[in-house]
Design a protein around this motif. Structure first.
Motif, PDB file in Angstrom:
ATOM      1  N   ALA A  43      33.756  58.669  34.928  1.00  0.00           N
ATOM      2  CA  ALA A  43      34.867  57.982  35.601  1.00  0.00           C
ATOM      3  C   ALA A  43      34.391  56.648  36.178  1.00  0.00           C
ATOM      4  O   ALA A  43      35.076  55.624  36.035  1.00  0.00           O
ATOM      5  N   LYS A  44      33.223  56.645  36.816  1.00  0.00           N
ATOM      6  CA  LYS A  44      32.677  55.395  37.360  1.00  0.00           C
ATOM      7  C   LYS A  44      32.370  54.414  36.232  1.00  0.00           C
ATOM      8  O   LYS A  44      32.660  53.216  36.341  1.00  0.00           O
ATOM      9  N   TYR A  45      31.780  54.905  35.156  1.00  0.00           N
ATOM     10  CA  TYR A  45      31.463  54.057  34.005  1.00  0.00           C
ATOM     11  C   TYR A  45      32.735  53.421  33.444  1.00  0.00           C
ATOM     12  O   TYR A  45      32.773  52.218  33.196  1.00  0.00           O
ATOM     13  N   GLU A  46      33.743  54.227  33.247  1.00  0.00           N
ATOM     14  CA  GLU A  46      34.995  53.716  32.682  1.00  0.00           C
ATOM     15  C   GLU A  46      35.632  52.686  33.613  1.00  0.00           C
ATOM     16  O   GLU A  46      36.199  51.693  33.161  1.00  0.00           O
ATOM     17  N   GLU A  47      35.533  52.902  34.904  1.00  0.00           N
ATOM     18  CA  GLU A  47      36.089  51.971  35.883  1.00  0.00           C
ATOM     19  C   GLU A  47      35.388  50.608  35.813  1.00  0.00           C
ATOM     20  O   GLU A  47      36.056  49.570  35.754  1.00  0.00           O
ATOM     21  N   VAL A  48      34.063  50.595  35.791  1.00  0.00           N
ATOM     22  CA  VAL A  48      33.357  49.312  35.741  1.00  0.00           C
ATOM     23  C   VAL A  48      33.499  48.647  34.371  1.00  0.00           C
ATOM     24  O   VAL A  48      33.570  47.419  34.274  1.00  0.00           O
ATOM     25  N   SER A  50      36.158  48.869  32.446  1.00  0.00           N
ATOM     26  CA  SER A  50      37.513  48.324  32.466  1.00  0.00           C
ATOM     27  C   SER A  50      37.578  47.044  33.297  1.00  0.00           C
ATOM     28  O   SER A  50      38.222  46.062  32.901  1.00  0.00           O
ATOM     29  N   GLU A  51      36.910  47.038  34.440  1.00  0.00           N
ATOM     30  CA  GLU A  51      36.872  45.845  35.293  1.00  0.00           C
ATOM     31  C   GLU A  51      36.206  44.678  34.569  1.00  0.00           C
ATOM     32  O   GLU A  51      36.656  43.537  34.675  1.00  0.00           O
TER      33      GLU A  51
END
Length: 96
Positions: A43-48, A50-51
């Protein structure tokens, strides 16, 4: 463990198969911890990721991201190199 192992689809597939197996309680407890860690890190990986795409992706006139026929964000050559470089640095990180 390196983050690049956690985002590997084969690793995720194996975790899902293991989660469906009957295992001793102690093993099930440890496995739940690994799955939770894996999901949190993904989830953290996907968030960064995407950013980074929002920051580096080509923009339409209205400010939205430019998307190609494969539903992927378009990036200039320079921004693609920067994106790949930054993403590789993240993927090389250790997670625990």
């Amino acid at each position: 463990m390196k983050l690049n192992k956690l985002v590997d689809p084969q690793f995720q597939s194996i975790l899902k198969k293991l989660a469906m197996q009957e295992v001793p309680l102690r093993t099930a407890f440890k496995l739940k911890g690994v799955i939770k860690l894996s999901n949190d890190e993904l989830a953290k990986y996907e968030e960064v990721r995407s950013e980074a795409l929002k920051r580096l992706g080509n923009k339409n006139e209205d400010g939205s991201l430019e998307i190609d026929d494969n539903n992927s964000v378009k990036l200039s050559d320079d921004n693609m190199k920067q994106f790949v470089s930054e993403l590789n640095e993240v993927l090389a990180m250790d997670v625990s």
